[in-house]
Design a protein around this motif. Sequence first.
Motif, mmCIF file in Angstrom:
data_model
loop_
_atom_site.group_PDB
_atom_site.id
_atom_site.type_symbol
_atom_site.label_atom_id
_atom_site.label_comp_id
_atom_site.label_asym_id
_atom_site.label_seq_id
_atom_site.Cartn_x
_atom_site.Cartn_y
_atom_site.Cartn_z
ATOM 1 N N GLY A 179 0.851 -0.961 -0.170
ATOM 2 C CA GLY A 179 0.022 0.299 0.700
ATOM 3 C C GLY A 179 0.786 1.375 0.308
ATOM 4 N N ARG A 180 -0.125 2.522 0.057
ATOM 5 C CA ARG A 180 0.712 3.338 0.389
ATOM 6 C C ARG A 180 0.156 4.835 0.954
ATOM 7 N N PHE A 181 1.043 5.689 1.114
ATOM 8 C CA PHE A 181 0.384 7.256 0.984
ATOM 9 C C PHE A 181 0.738 7.690 -0.045
ATOM 10 N N ALA A 182 0.608 9.050 0.055
ATOM 11 C CA ALA A 182 0.295 9.797 -1.207
ATOM 12 C C ALA A 182 0.492 11.208 -1.497
ATOM 13 N N PRO A 183 0.754 11.969 -0.003
ATOM 14 C CA PRO A 183 0.507 13.039 0.144
ATOM 15 C C PRO A 183 1.038 14.440 -1.057
ATOM 16 N N THR A 184 0.135 15.028 -1.264
ATOM 17 C CA THR A 184 1.388 16.111 -2.472
ATOM 18 C C THR A 184 1.317 17.871 -0.974
ATOM 19 N N PRO A 185 2.740 18.015 -0.983
ATOM 20 C CA PRO A 185 3.486 18.749 -0.433
ATOM 21 C C PRO A 185 2.974 19.884 0.117
ATOM 22 N N VAL A 240 -5.372 2.838 -1.419
ATOM 23 C CA VAL A 240 -6.626 3.265 -0.272
ATOM 24 C C VAL A 240 -6.948 4.575 -0.163
ATOM 25 N N ARG A 241 -7.452 5.879 0.158
ATOM 26 C CA ARG A 241 -7.439 6.932 0.286
ATOM 27 C C ARG A 241 -8.529 7.343 -0.413
ATOM 28 N N GLY A 242 -9.599 8.792 -0.091
ATOM 29 C CA GLY A 242 -10.033 10.209 0.255
ATOM 30 C C GLY A 242 -11.438 9.490 -1.638
ATOM 31 N N ALA A 301 1.799 10.522 -13.103
ATOM 32 C CA ALA A 301 2.187 9.817 -12.535
ATOM 33 C C ALA A 301 2.026 9.116 -11.888
ATOM 34 N N VAL A 302 1.446 8.975 -11.116
ATOM 35 C CA VAL A 302 0.397 8.295 -10.369
ATOM 36 C C VAL A 302 0.403 6.602 -10.681
ATOM 37 N N ALA A 303 -0.049 6.649 -12.015
ATOM 38 C CA ALA A 303 -0.095 5.361 -12.831
ATOM 39 C C ALA A 303 1.267 4.933 -13.026
ATOM 40 N N ASP A 340 -12.119 12.455 -2.431
ATOM 41 C CA ASP A 340 -12.708 12.997 -3.580
ATOM 42 C C ASP A 340 -11.750 12.482 -4.604
ATOM 43 N N LEU A 341 -10.718 11.432 -5.099
ATOM 44 C CA LEU A 341 -9.869 10.703 -5.728
ATOM 45 C C LEU A 341 -10.660 9.650 -6.354
ATOM 46 N N LEU A 342 -11.701 9.503 -6.132
ATOM 47 C CA LEU A 342 -13.211 8.440 -7.069
ATOM 48 C C LEU A 342 -12.877 8.936 -8.293
ATOM 49 N N ALA A 387 1.378 15.850 -15.195
ATOM 50 C CA ALA A 387 -0.414 15.883 -14.449
ATOM 51 C C ALA A 387 0.132 14.198 -13.789
ATOM 52 N N TYR A 388 -1.161 14.563 -12.758
ATOM 53 C CA TYR A 388 -0.904 13.940 -11.169
ATOM 54 C C TYR A 388 -1.742 11.876 -12.286
ATOM 55 N N GLN A 389 -2.598 12.636 -12.546
ATOM 56 C CA GLN A 389 -2.480 10.620 -13.400
ATOM 57 C C GLN A 389 -1.807 9.838 -13.946
ATOM 58 N N ILE A 403 6.033 10.681 -2.342
ATOM 59 C CA ILE A 403 5.489 12.330 -1.860
ATOM 60 C C ILE A 403 5.594 12.914 -3.483
ATOM 61 N N GLU A 404 4.352 13.230 -3.698
ATOM 62 C CA GLU A 404 3.783 14.269 -4.816
ATOM 63 C C GLU A 404 3.715 15.505 -4.934
ATOM 64 N N ASN A 405 5.017 15.737 -5.451
ATOM 65 C CA ASN A 405 5.958 17.063 -5.661
ATOM 66 C C ASN A 405 6.197 17.425 -6.942
HETATM 67 N N1 GLU Z 1 -0.896 13.475 -4.172
HETATM 68 C C1 GLU Z 1 -2.725 13.649 -3.850
HETATM 69 C C2 GLU Z 1 -3.286 14.085 -3.184
HETATM 70 O O1 GLU Z 1 -2.690 15.384 -2.079
HETATM 71 C C3 GLU Z 1 -3.219 11.903 -3.607
HETATM 72 C C4 GLU Z 1 -2.219 11.017 -4.740
HETATM 73 C C5 GLU Z 1 -3.069 9.600 -4.321
HETATM 74 O O2 GLU Z 1 -3.789 8.804 -3.057
HETATM 75 O O3 GLU Z 1 -3.582 8.979 -5.464
HETATM 76 O O4 GLU Z 1 -4.712 14.269 -3.003
#
Ligand code: GLU
Length: 297
Positions: A6-12, A188-190, A174-176, A192-194, A170-172, A42-44
């Motif tokens: 799993g991962r946590f991927a915050p934007t700083p 596993v994430r919020g 990079a994440v893929a 709002d990202l669905l 773009a975020y899409q 870290i999604e910077n």
């Molecule tokens: N970096 C994104 C954010 O902080 C989350 C990315 C993800 O969990 O896929 O909202």
Amino acid sequence: MSRYRGRFAPTPSGPLHFGSLVAALASFLDARRAGGQWLLRIENIDPPRCPPGAAETILHQLEAFGLHWDGPVHWQHERDAAYQAALDTLVDRGLAYPCSCSRKQWRDHALYPGWCRDGPREPGGPVAWRLRSDLGLRPIAWQDRLFDEQRFDPAALGDVVLKRKDGLWAYQLAVAVDDADQGITDVVRGFDLLDNTPWQRQLQHALGLPHPRYLHLPLIMGDDGQKLSKQNLAPPLPREDDAVRPLLHRALTALDQRPPAELATAPVADQLARAISAWDAGRIHPHPERSATGARH
Ligand code: GLU
């Protein structure tokens, strides 16, 4: 050994707040309960949105809450070559194209109408790169672990930007790419990202990458009924132990894990040990929004 990753991927873009704690905690507990790895990314990729020091603050905040990640931190600003290789693959497959249009030019349309699909309308100038949504991509469906079956029509998503005109990724994309390179099995994430998930699944499909499982979490709303976010100045997470303990308890409550009341002031390690052994994602009430105090909207 479990193959769960799993991962946590915050934007700083600022410090973590209660909403981000709930997301971090859920992905951590889900990974640890499965005996798996929990990685930190870290999604910077968007430097103007990331103030200096914000990423370091996030690392300290996670540590204060006992959320220790496995392996080195994965930094997106070091990943240019991997993103470029993915874009090149899509271009070779005829799935991505350069686009010279500005948002102003297509402002009367809900989605970008694909005007540059057969070549940029204004060749020679700066271009963005877009994914074609009109080429035999199948309807996108997945079984969300909390929100059941989700279905999207690729044509209704439009030709998403993969690389911006200013050269930023773009975020899409990079994440893929990163989810695949990090071997992520479970996202596993919020909530709002669905609605970003269909693009990410479309990219996984186009690049021949595996699809992780997805669990989207109810969003934590502030007293004003808005999602907690840096924009509406949700207070940053504390780092002092006497403030951290009750907040961790509240986050577990917000995830419907019903931590015993007497654990509210227990050391973080004790709360987490109990939460890992008791973790049941099936207890989370599948409602897109809930208040920070636990009430459902
Ligand atoms: N970096 C994104 C954010 O902080 C989350 C990315 C993800 O969990 O896929 O909202």
